[in-house]
Design a protein around this motif. Structure first.
Motif: not given
Length: 326
Positions: A157-159, A172-177, A183-185, A213-219
């Motif tokens: 959930m970056g830019h 009208d989608m339900k958005i989960l992230y 992120r801030s409220v 998501t960015n590609l990192t060793p974790e992702s």
């Protein structure tokens, strides 16, 4: 009259490198030489090059190239992701690395929704039926799945992810992230998004899982057999991040066995895939050739930002978008 513009190295002018429009922007501030011409006489051109413009991961910034550019000050990358660049090593050579954050977000988010819609509503299959010379009547199929009112889960959930959520809200989608940090409220409320601290919960509940998501060793390999098995059999995986975020062997199996309904991919590994790769033969896969950012407007803004970053580095000024090593 002496030309005082600094020299920059760039990829070939071709469908895989820089367009004439890109080079026109670069040439306003730099004298440019393409990689092919540079290789013809590295000893002549190497000492004068102060910037390298990297577009679509080209030219490849490897140690041999860096060693041939003693005056190099900056590697200016197009786009946000720099996983193809060894930033610590480049920095160790006294060279800055820059990218172009923000400028690609709208176009890439548009692409994510475009892939989602095209897959859900079987747009490509429908087009093929409509233009097929053998079509004499319109069959009941293809029948798509509903987008409006469905649940979209965004991983990253970056830019760009936030822009994708904005567009999903319009349907009208339900958005989960799911994100490394919440992120801030106010930002959540702006797009009607709900945070899932556990990615598994997002996978179980989403009709569309969008990877941003960015590609990192974790992702790397973030989505593999286990994660795909958690998704609904009616769900679609959309990837606009990097190909290596998905275990492609696991994805092939999931698509073949009906573990998930479909996949829509703007990125793969490698790019392009080998022509005999099983993903290319599956009817429930939609693939585009990493064109998420590729609009005339976005490309122009991106090249302008690359030039601004490079100029600042060459002049020893504060660099607007310097990439720091992790």
């Amino acid at each position: 009259m002496e030309d005082n513009r600094p020299w920059a190295l760039l990829a070939e002018t071709s469908d895989r490198g820089n367009s004439e429009a890109d080079i026109d922007i670069m040439n306003q501030h730099f004298q440019t030489i393409c990689y092919k011409d540079f290789l013809q006489n590295q000893l002549l051109h190497g000492p004068e090059i102060e910037a390298v413009f990297v577009m679509n991961t080209r030219p490849v910034v490897e140690p041999s190239l860096l060693n041939s550019l003693p005056s190099l000050k900056v590697v200016a990358n197009a786009g946000v992701g720099v996983d193809h660049l060894d930033v610590p090593y480049i920095n160790s050579m006294g060279v800055k690395v820059t990218n172009t954050p923000g400028v690609v977000s709208d176009a890439t988010a548009d692409m994510a929704l475009g892939l989602l819609l095209a897959s859900a509503r079987t747009i490509v299959e429908g087009h093929q039926i409509a233009v097929d010379p053998e079509t004499s009547h319109i069959p009941l199929k293809p029948i798509g799945v509903e987008v409006s009112g469905s649940t979209m889960g965004i991983i990253g959930m970056g830019h760009i992810g936030h822009k994708i959520a904005q567009r999903g809200k319009g349907f009208d989608m339900k958005i989960l992230y799911h994100n490394r940090s919440r992120r801030s409220v106010e930002e959540e409320q702006a797009v009607g998004a709900t945070y899932c601290e556990n990615m598994d919960d997002l996978l179980r509940e989403s009709d569309f899982v969008v990877l941003a998501t960015n590609l990192t060793p974790e992702s790397r390999g973030l989505i593999s057999h286990r994660e795909l098995s958690l998704m609904k059999p009616t769900a679609t995986l959309v990837n606009i991040s990097r190909g290596l975020v998905v275990d492609q062997d696991a994805l092939v199996k999931a698509l073949q066995t009906g573990t998930v309904r479909a996949a829509a991919l703007d990125v793969t590994h490698p790019e392009p895939l080998p022509r005999d790769h099983p993903l290319l033969g599956l009817p429930n896969v939609l693939i585009t050739p990493h064109i998420g950012f590729n609009t005339y407007t976005t490309r122009r803004k991106m090249v302008q930002m690359m030039v601004e970053n490079a100029l600042a580095a060459v002049k020893g000024q504060i660099i607007p978008n310097e990439v720091k090593p992790p």
